[in-house]
Design a protein around this motif. Structure first.
Motif, PDB file in Angstrom:
ATOM      1  N   ALA A   1       0.831  -1.200   0.000  1.00 26.64           N
ATOM      2  CA  ALA A   1       0.000   0.000   0.000  1.00 26.64           C
ATOM      3  C   ALA A   1       0.864   1.248   0.000  1.00 26.64           C
ATOM      4  CB  ALA A   1      -0.919  -0.015   1.216  1.00 26.64           C
ATOM      5  N   ALA A   2       1.956   1.235   0.775  1.00 28.43           N
ATOM      6  CA  ALA A   2       2.782   2.438   0.905  1.00 28.43           C
ATOM      7  C   ALA A   2       3.536   2.723  -0.391  1.00 28.43           C
ATOM      8  CB  ALA A   2       3.750   2.281   2.071  1.00 28.43           C
ATOM      9  N   VAL A   3       4.232   1.705  -0.929  1.00 28.62           N
ATOM     10  CA  VAL A   3       5.091   1.945  -2.093  1.00 28.62           C
ATOM     11  C   VAL A   3       4.247   2.350  -3.298  1.00 28.62           C
ATOM     12  CG1 VAL A   3       6.624   0.855  -3.747  1.00 28.62           C
ATOM     13  CG2 VAL A   3       6.948   0.456  -1.322  1.00 28.62           C
ATOM     14  N   TYR A   4       3.240   1.518  -3.621  1.00 31.35           N
ATOM     15  CA  TYR A   4       2.478   1.821  -4.840  1.00 31.35           C
ATOM     16  C   TYR A   4       1.487   2.964  -4.617  1.00 31.35           C
ATOM     17  CZ  TYR A   4       4.919  -1.802  -7.188  1.00 31.35           C
ATOM     18  OH  TYR A   4       5.925  -2.515  -7.757  1.00 31.35           O
ATOM     19  N   GLY A   5       1.036   3.143  -3.366  1.00 30.35           N
ATOM     20  CA  GLY A   5       0.225   4.321  -3.065  1.00 30.35           C
ATOM     21  C   GLY A   5       1.018   5.597  -3.282  1.00 30.35           C
ATOM     22  N   LEU A   6       2.300   5.559  -2.854  1.00 25.35           N
ATOM     23  CA  LEU A   6       3.168   6.729  -3.016  1.00 25.35           C
ATOM     24  C   LEU A   6       3.409   7.004  -4.495  1.00 25.35           C
ATOM     25  CD1 LEU A   6       4.410   8.379  -0.703  1.00 25.35           C
ATOM     26  CD2 LEU A   6       6.582   7.285  -1.221  1.00 25.35           C
ATOM     27  N   ILE A   7       3.627   5.937  -5.268  1.00 25.48           N
ATOM     28  CA  ILE A   7       3.828   6.124  -6.712  1.00 25.48           C
ATOM     29  C   ILE A   7       2.565   6.726  -7.331  1.00 25.48           C
ATOM     30  CG2 ILE A   7       4.159   4.907  -8.897  1.00 25.48           C
ATOM     31  CD1 ILE A   7       5.994   2.964  -7.392  1.00 25.48           C
ATOM     32  N   GLY A   8       1.396   6.182  -6.911  1.00 22.19           N
ATOM     33  CA  GLY A   8       0.136   6.719  -7.433  1.00 22.19           C
ATOM     34  C   GLY A   8      -0.064   8.176  -7.063  1.00 22.19           C
ATOM     35  N   TRP A   9       0.294   8.505  -5.833  1.00 27.80           N
ATOM     36  CA  TRP A   9       0.159   9.888  -5.368  1.00 27.80           C
ATOM     37  C   TRP A   9       1.073  10.817  -6.167  1.00 27.80           C
ATOM     38  CZ3 TRP A   9       3.688  13.166  -2.763  1.00 27.80           C
ATOM     39  CH2 TRP A   9       3.113  14.304  -2.195  1.00 27.80           C
ATOM     40  N   GLY A  10       2.297  10.314  -6.418  1.00 26.69           N
ATOM     41  CA  GLY A  10       3.241  11.107  -7.209  1.00 26.69           C
ATOM     42  C   GLY A  10       2.719  11.347  -8.616  1.00 26.69           C
ATOM     43  N   LEU A  11       2.140  10.287  -9.216  1.00 25.40           N
ATOM     44  CA  LEU A  11       1.579  10.418 -10.564  1.00 25.40           C
ATOM     45  C   LEU A  11       0.408  11.393 -10.549  1.00 25.40           C
ATOM     46  CD1 LEU A  11       1.675   6.761 -11.907  1.00 25.40           C
ATOM     47  CD2 LEU A  11       3.020   8.711 -12.702  1.00 25.40           C
ATOM     48  N   ASP A  12      -0.391  11.328  -9.470  1.00 25.99           N
ATOM     49  CA  ASP A  12      -1.519  12.267  -9.329  1.00 25.99           C
ATOM     50  C   ASP A  12      -1.026  13.707  -9.358  1.00 25.99           C
ATOM     51  OD1 ASP A  12      -3.770  10.770  -9.321  1.00 25.99           O
ATOM     52  OD2 ASP A  12      -3.884  10.529  -7.150  1.00 25.99           O
ATOM     53  N   ARG A  13       0.028  13.947  -8.556  1.00 21.20           N
ATOM     54  CA  ARG A  13       0.579  15.301  -8.480  1.00 21.20           C
ATOM     55  C   ARG A  13       1.097  15.747  -9.842  1.00 21.20           C
ATOM     56  NH1 ARG A  13       1.717  17.552  -3.280  1.00 21.20           N
ATOM     57  NH2 ARG A  13       2.692  19.196  -4.507  1.00 21.20           N
ATOM     58  N   TRP A  14       1.693  14.785 -10.540  1.00 21.25           N
ATOM     59  CA  TRP A  14       2.342  15.101 -11.809  1.00 21.25           C
ATOM     60  C   TRP A  14       1.293  15.344 -12.896  1.00 21.25           C
ATOM     61  CZ3 TRP A  14       4.710  11.151 -15.610  1.00 21.25           C
ATOM     62  CH2 TRP A  14       5.469  11.829 -16.578  1.00 21.25           C
ATOM     63  N   LEU A  15       0.285  14.455 -12.942  1.00 19.88           N
ATOM     64  CA  LEU A  15      -0.682  14.520 -14.033  1.00 19.88           C
ATOM     65  C   LEU A  15      -1.907  15.361 -13.685  1.00 19.88           C
ATOM     66  CD1 LEU A  15      -0.536  10.738 -14.960  1.00 19.88           C
ATOM     67  CD2 LEU A  15       0.610  12.607 -16.149  1.00 19.88           C
ATOM     68  N   GLY A  16      -2.021  15.774 -12.426  1.00 21.45           N
ATOM     69  CA  GLY A  16      -3.164  16.583 -12.044  1.00 21.45           C
ATOM     70  C   GLY A  16      -4.446  15.801 -11.882  1.00 21.45           C
TER      71      GLY A  16
ATOM     72  N   SER B   1      -6.729  12.651  -9.629  1.00 24.07           N
ATOM     73  CA  SER B   1      -6.873  12.380  -8.201  1.00 24.07           C
ATOM     74  C   SER B   1      -7.226  10.920  -7.907  1.00 24.07           C
ATOM     75  CB  SER B   1      -7.962  13.281  -7.612  1.00 24.07           C
ATOM     76  OG  SER B   1      -9.191  12.976  -8.225  1.00 24.07           O
ATOM     77  N   PHE B   2      -7.324  10.081  -8.947  1.00 23.29           N
ATOM     78  CA  PHE B   2      -7.745   8.697  -8.692  1.00 23.29           C
ATOM     79  C   PHE B   2      -6.577   7.722  -8.653  1.00 23.29           C
ATOM     80  CE2 PHE B   2      -7.109   6.897 -12.901  1.00 23.29           C
ATOM     81  CZ  PHE B   2      -7.026   8.044 -13.679  1.00 23.29           C
ATOM     82  N   LEU B   3      -5.397   8.145  -9.107  1.00 19.29           N
ATOM     83  CA  LEU B   3      -4.300   7.195  -9.246  1.00 19.29           C
ATOM     84  C   LEU B   3      -3.777   6.710  -7.899  1.00 19.29           C
ATOM     85  CD1 LEU B   3      -2.354   8.628 -12.288  1.00 19.29           C
ATOM     86  CD2 LEU B   3      -3.569   6.468 -12.138  1.00 19.29           C
ATOM     87  N   VAL B   4      -3.956   7.516  -6.846  1.00 23.73           N
ATOM     88  CA  VAL B   4      -3.473   7.077  -5.529  1.00 23.73           C
ATOM     89  C   VAL B   4      -4.267   5.854  -5.067  1.00 23.73           C
ATOM     90  CG1 VAL B   4      -4.883   8.773  -4.291  1.00 23.73           C
ATOM     91  CG2 VAL B   4      -2.890   7.800  -3.192  1.00 23.73           C
ATOM     92  N   ALA B   5      -5.575   5.855  -5.318  1.00 21.91           N
ATOM     93  CA  ALA B   5      -6.404   4.699  -4.955  1.00 21.91           C
ATOM     94  C   ALA B   5      -6.028   3.488  -5.786  1.00 21.91           C
ATOM     95  CB  ALA B   5      -7.878   5.034  -5.142  1.00 21.91           C
ATOM     96  N   VAL B   6      -5.836   3.714  -7.097  1.00 22.05           N
ATOM     97  CA  VAL B   6      -5.422   2.617  -7.974  1.00 22.05           C
ATOM     98  C   VAL B   6      -4.097   2.032  -7.490  1.00 22.05           C
ATOM     99  CG1 VAL B   6      -4.678   2.064 -10.320  1.00 22.05           C
ATOM    100  CG2 VAL B   6      -6.662   3.539  -9.960  1.00 22.05           C
ATOM    101  N   GLY B   7      -3.170   2.925  -7.130  1.00 23.27           N
ATOM    102  CA  GLY B   7      -1.855   2.472  -6.666  1.00 23.27           C
ATOM    103  C   GLY B   7      -1.950   1.643  -5.412  1.00 23.27           C
ATOM    104  N   ILE B   8      -2.759   2.103  -4.438  1.00 22.01           N
ATOM    105  CA  ILE B   8      -2.885   1.363  -3.172  1.00 22.01           C
ATOM    106  C   ILE B   8      -3.465  -0.027  -3.437  1.00 22.01           C
ATOM    107  CG2 ILE B   8      -4.175   1.282  -1.009  1.00 22.01           C
ATOM    108  CD1 ILE B   8      -3.831   4.316  -0.846  1.00 22.01           C
TER     109      ILE B   8
END
Lengths: 72, 273
Positions: free
Chosen positions: A22-37, A39-46
């Protein structure tokens, strides 16, 4: 080690895998969210991380044994 | 002033029992004022307890091993039981018969140290589990971390260890690219954190419960209301029950911390799978 014993390991392994997944891929998803603008990628990542963690726990405790036999 | 008096007379129920000035215990209950100061550096109760634990363990182990007899006395038997437990059940079974003796001194000291410091929590007059301050737990977890990573690097080499620690067993194929960061995170980064939080959290929560039942019971008993006093007695009874639970938890946490440390060492030393 004794070969007749079940595969031994840290009993907290599954927990640690789930947290890491959850932490590693959630963080990657959150980073992608920030980058691409978005808001759903953090959930997908987790969810993706947790799915991988469950898969890894299965593999670790021999749940994918048939597959392992094919490879080795 | 007159407004205040008339208010308290108008609401006797609230004045009688309501809150009664009872302050629920919280994280602040663990921040004890310094017992004395040395050159502006405050020495607190947990620090003194920590030093006392070292003295107690040294005294116990020296007394138990001095004049060792073939037929052990009571103290020697107790010492050998604890030592044998750590050596055989924790170290040998998890690290393997080849290398375990190198780690027995560390694991035995670790177990005794955590055990004594945990049992302070229910020992009359001391009554403070040192490990409920996270600052005392972090160095222990870091030490275990350094030892298992160091043992792995000694056995497999620096890069060999990283390969050993990040390759998940039982799976193969291209999915490994996704799993390797997970395994690295889980084995190298999460482990010391969970070691710390498990011990700290258990000691903190247990002690908080004991404070709550004791101070809450006292506040209810002295509230002057017969019904509240009955609940206060119940609160004390629960406090005694939780004390027995804590006796178990204190041993278990010392056991789990040592067990996991030896498992991590054993895993770091394991041959390639």
């Amino acid at each position: 080690m004794h070969s007749d014993e079940p595969p031994h390991g840290d009993p907290w392994l599954a927990f640690s895998y789930l947290v890491s997944g959850a932490a590693v891929y959630g963080l990657i998803g959150w980073g992608l969210d920030r980058w691409l603008g978005t808001s759903f990628l953090v959930a997908v990542g987790i969810l993706f991380g947790v799915a991988l963690a469950i898969y890894m726990t299965f593999g670790r405790f021999g749940g994918l044994a048939s597959r392992q036999d094919k490879q080795s | 002033m007159s407004v205040h008096v008339s208010l308290s007379e108008a609401t006797p129920v609230a004045a009688e029992g309501g809150d009664g000035g009872f302050i629920a215990p919280g994280p602040g209950s663990f921040e004890l004022p310094p017992v004395f100061e040395v050159a502006g550096f405050g020495v607190t109760k947990p620090m003194l307890l920590l030093i006392l634990s070292a003295v107690l363990i040294l005294a116990f182990t020296i007394a138990a091993s001095r004049n060792a007899q073939m037929v052990p006395g009571r103290l020697q038997f107790a010492g050998e039981t604890v030592y044998g437990f750590v050596r055989n059940t924790l170290a040998r079974d998890n690290i393997g018969s080849e290398h375990f003796m190198k780690f027995v001194p560390y694991l035995f000291s670790l177990f005794m140290f955590i055990l004594v410091n945990n049992y302070y929590g229910i020992f009359p007059f001391l009554q403070f589990p040192t490990m409920s301050r996270i600052g005392f737990v972090i160095p222990l977890a870091l030490m275990s971390w350094l030892i298992y990573v160091g043992a792995g690097m000694w056995k497999h080499g620096v890069f060999g260890y990283f390969k050993h620690a990040t390759m998940p067993s039982g799976v193969g194929g291209p999915i490994l690219i996704l799993l390797v960061p997970l395994e690295f995170f889980s084995n190298i980064l999460v482990r010391p954190v969970t070691l710390t939080l498990r011990l700290f959290g258990n000691m903190f929560a247990g002690h908080l419960l004991l404070i709550l039942f004791a101070t809450g019971g006292a506040a209810l008993l002295t509230s002057g209301n017969a019904l509240y006093a009955g609940v206060g007695i119940l609160s004390f009874a629960l406090g005694i029950g939780v004390s027995f639970l804590e006796m178990l938890v204190m041993f278990l946490q010392a056991y789990v911390f040592t067990l996991l440390s030896s498992m991590y060492i054993g895993e770091a030393l394991a041959d390639e799978h």
